[in-house]
Design an enzyme around this catalytic site. Structure first.
Site, PDB file in Angstrom:
ATOM      1  N   LYS A  31       4.328   1.265  10.147  1.00 49.91           N
ATOM      2  CA  LYS A  31       4.336   2.457   9.302  1.00 49.91           C
ATOM      3  C   LYS A  31       3.816   3.671  10.056  1.00 49.91           C
ATOM      4  CE  LYS A  31       3.949   0.678   4.570  1.00 49.91           C
ATOM      5  NZ  LYS A  31       3.081   0.649   3.369  1.00 49.91           N
ATOM      6  N   GLU A  91       0.866  -1.179   0.000  1.00 47.96           N
ATOM      7  CA  GLU A  91       0.000   0.000   0.000  1.00 47.96           C
ATOM      8  C   GLU A  91       0.902   1.228   0.000  1.00 47.96           C
ATOM      9  OE1 GLU A  91      -3.498   2.238   2.606  1.00 47.96           O
ATOM     10  OE2 GLU A  91      -2.663   0.334   3.313  1.00 47.96           O
ATOM     11  N   ARG A  99       6.298 -12.769   9.510  1.00 45.01           N
ATOM     12  CA  ARG A  99       6.888 -11.498   9.114  1.00 45.01           C
ATOM     13  C   ARG A  99       8.230 -11.305   9.802  1.00 45.01           C
ATOM     14  NH1 ARG A  99       3.679  -6.330  10.818  1.00 45.01           N
ATOM     15  NH2 ARG A  99       5.713  -5.417  10.337  1.00 45.01           N
TER      16      ARG A  99
END
Length: 557
Positions: free
Chosen positions: A273, A37, A263
Site C-alpha cells: 500500500k 485497514e 498471501r
C-alpha cells in the site's frame, strides 16, 4: 460458474478445518470476517482474501462480517472506507448486518486496557521511541525492562486516564503490555497497546486522543463479534502468540482461533500500500483507480470483470506458504471470461481510407452480423458505404507470401461480415505515405466466396467512413517491465514501463459503440478486449480502454 462450484475444486486446508469443526460440533454456524485497514484502496491480494473469507462463509452456510480496523487516524480516510465497501459489493459479496468498525469498540478496548493495568499486566511507559527501540534488544539478544515497568497500578491507571484526557503530548507516553522482554518472539517484548495521537478520527471525531494499536485491537474485535475462524495471511502468524495472550488475559465473550494462509503475490506487480500510494502521490499513475494499478478499482476500470477476478481467486490454492503467481494467470482469467461473454465489434485504431470506386456515392447498405459467434447475444447492424477505413497494417504496397493475407494491388481481401474487395491502386502524400487505397467490390460476396473461384486470402476489419464514429482509445500494458519490481536493490520506480500507456486519438468505431454503457466490454475483432471507460466515456466523446490482448503478448518476451 458459481463461486461454490469453483471453491470445491480448490485445495483449501482451512475449508477442511471448518468441515471438521462442524462435524465435531465445535461450531454450529461459521462466522468469518474481512478486516481491512482503510488506509488505501484494495488490491488484487485483498481480492484473494475477500474470496477466501466470504467464499468460505458462503460455502458452509455461514456469514462474513466487513469490519474496518480503523485504529490509526493519521493514515485513514473516509474515501478509503467508501471505496472498500464498493469493491466488496462489486465483486458480488454481501456482508452480514451493518458495516463494523474497530472504533465501535473503543470504549470496550479502553476498559480492557484498564483491566490489564489493574491485573498488573500493563503499565504506562515514558521511554521515547528511540529509547524503547534500544531497550527492545535484537532477534538473538534479549531486551531489558523499561525503568517504568514496575510503576504501581494506581499510578499507571492515573496516567492512562490523563493520557485519554489529552494532558500529554504525542510520544510522551504509551501504554505497554507487561509480558516478557526476553521472549524469542519480538512481538511479545512488552508491546505497545495505546499511543497518544491528537488527531480527528473519521468515525469518532475528536472523542479520543489515544488510539489502540492494531495488535491490541485485532483479536478482541474477533472475540466481540463471535468470529469462529480468524483467517489472516502469513505475515500475521508471528503475532498469533500475542493475540492469544490478550485473549487469555481478558474477560472476552468468545475465544476465536487464527489461521494463516499464504498471501497472493503476482510477478510484474507491486501490492505494498505504501508503494501504491507513492505511485499515486508521485503522479506516476492518474490515481488509485488508474487502469494500470493492481487495485480492484483499477482492474475494474481496465475492464476486468468481477467474475473474472472471482474465477482467478477461486482457482488458486489456499496454501500454508507464500508464493508468486504468474500474472499471466490473471490475464488468462479475464481473457477467458470476456471471450465467452463480450459482444464483438470493430474498431480501426490506425485508419487508412479505402475508396470502393465502383460503389455508388451516397448509398448505404446495412449488413447484419452476430454480436457473438457462439452466444445468443443478438445481431448488430453494420453500415457499408463507398468509403471505409481499414487498419494501415492491413495494406501493403507490394504482394509477398509474407503478406499474403493483406490487401495489396491486384489481390483480394474479405471485409469482416461484408464483401470481398480487390485493390486497384493507392495514393500517397508528400511524405511518401499511403493515404488512400482504391478498390473495386466483388458483387454478391457477402457470406460467400466469389463465383470466379479467385478467393480472398485473408479477412480484415473495417468501419464505414460516413457512418463510423471517432473515439479515443487508451492502450494499457503492464505498469512494470521487471518480473520482481520491488524485490531487488533498485528503486521499484526504476522498473516502471515507459510504454504502459499509449493514447490514440481519431480511431474509428462502429456507430453503435458510442452509446455503449460505461464499463461495457467488447472484443474489438483482431485487436483485443476493450471497455467503455467507467468515467470518461460518453456519446459525444467515446473513450475505450484496452483490457487485454487476444493472446499473451508477453509470452515470447
Amino acid at each position: 460458474m458459481s463461486s461454490q462450484s469453483n471453491q470445491s475444486k480448490v485445495s483449501n486446508f482451512i475449508a477442511q478445518i471448518i468441515e471438521d469443526d462442524l462435524k465435531a460440533g465445535k461450531h454450529t454456524k461459521i462466522v468469518t470476517r474481512f478486516p481491512p485497514e482503510p488506509n488505501g484502496y484494495l488490491h488484487i491480494g485483498h481480492a484473494m482474501s475477500i474470496s477466501v473469507n466470504f467464499g468460505l462463509a458462503e460455502r458452509f452456510g455461514g456469514v462474513c462480517n466487513l469490519r474496518f480496523d480503523d485504529t490509526n487516524p493519521s493514515k485513514e480516510e473516509q474515501e478509503y472506507v467508501d471505496s472498500i465497501q464498493e469493491d466488496v459489493k462489486w465483486l458480488g459479496f454481501s456482508w452480514d448486518g451493518e458495516v463494523r468498525y474497530a472504533s465501535d469498540y473503543f470504549d470496550q478496548f479502553y476498559a480492557w486496557a484498564q483491566h490489564l493495568v489493574r491485573e498488573g499486566k500493563a503499565y504506562v511507559c515514558d521511554l521515547s521511541a528511540e529509547e524503547a527501540s534500544e531497550y527492545r534488544g535484537w532477534a538473538k539478544e534479549p531486551g531489558k525492562n523499561s525503568p517504568y515497568r514496575d510503576r504501581s497500578v494506581e499510578e499507571s491507571l492515573d496516567l492512562l486516564e490523563r493520557m485519554k484526557n489529552g494532558e500529554f503530548d504525542e510520544g510522551a507516553k504509551v501504554l505497554r503490555a507487561k509480558i516478557d522482554m526476553a521472549s524469542p518472539n519480538m512481538s511479545m517484548r512488552d508491546p505497545i497497546m495505546y499511543r497518544i495521537r491528537k488527531q480527528s478520527h473519521h468515525q469518532t471525531g475528536d472523542k479520543w486522543c489515544i488510539y489502540p494499536n492494531y495488535d491490541f485491537a485485532h483479536g478482541q474485535e474477533d472475540a466481540i463479534e463471535g468470529i469462529t475462524h480468524s483467517i489472516c495471511t502469513l505475515e500475521f502468524a508471528n503475532n498469533r502468540e500475542l493475540y492469544d495472550w490478550f485473549l487469555d488475559n481478558l474477560p472476552v465473550p468468545n475465544r476465536p482461533h487464527q489461521y494463516e494462509f499464504g498471501r497472493l503475490n503476482l510477478n510484474y506487480t507491486v501490492t505494498s500500500k505504501r508503494k501504491l500510494k507513492q505511485l499515486v502521490d508521485d503522479k506516476v499513475v492518474s490515481g488509485w483507480d488508474d487502469p494500470r494499478m493492481p487495485t480492484i478499482s483499477g482492474l475494474r476500470r481496465r475492464g476486468f470483470t468481477a467474475q473474472s477476478l472471482r474465477n482467478f481467486c477461486f482457482g488458486l490454492p489456499v496454501s500454508k506458504s507464500d508464493g508468486v503467481v504468474d500474472i499471466a494467470q490473471l490475464e488468462f482469467a479475464v481473457r477467458d471470461d470476456l471471450n465467452h461473454n463480450a459482444p464483438r465489434a470493430m474498431a480501426v485504431l490506425n485508419p487508412l481510407k479505402v475508396v470502393i470506386t465502383d460503389y455508388p456515392e451516397g448509398e448505404v447498405e446495412w449488413l447484419k452480423a452476430p454480436a457473438h459467434p457462439e452466444q445468443d447475444l443478438g445481431e448488430r447492424s453494420l453500415p457499408f458505404s463507398r468509403e471505409i477505413y481499414i487498419d494501415q497494417a492491413d495494406f501493403k504496397e507490394e504482394y509477398s507470401k509474407k503478406f499474403k493475407k493483406k490487401l495489396t494491388p491486384g489481390k483480394r481481401i474479405r471485409l469482416r461480415n461484408a464483401y470481398v474487395i480487390e485493390a486497384d491502386g493507392f495514393e500517397k502524400n508528400e511524405a511518401d505515405e499511403v493515404v488512400q487505397v482504391n478498390a473495386r467490390l466483388i458483387p454478391n460476396t457477402v457470406g460467400t466466396d466469389p463465383e470466379d473461384g479467385v478467393n480472398p486470402k485473408g479477412v480484415v476489419h473495417w468501419v464505414s467512413a460516413s457512418h463510423g464514429k471517432q473515439a479515443t482509445i487508451r492502450i494499457y500494458d503492464r505498469l512494470f517491465s521487471h518480473e520482481a519490481p520491488d524485490r531487488g536493490e533498485e528503486d521499484f520506480l526504476s522498473h516502471v514501463n515507459p510504454e504502459s500507456l499509449k493514447i490514440i486519438e481519431g480511431c474509428w468505431v462502429e456507430p453503435d459503440l458510442v452509446s455503449a454503457a460505461p464499463e461495457q466490454c467488447f472484443q474489438f475483432e483482431r485487436e483485443g478486449y476493450f471497455v467503455a471507460d467507467r468515467y470518461d466515456h460518453n456519446s459525444e466523446a467515446p473513450v475505450f480502454n484496452k483490457t487485454i490482448g487476444l493472446r499473451d503478448t508477453w509470452a515470447n518476451k
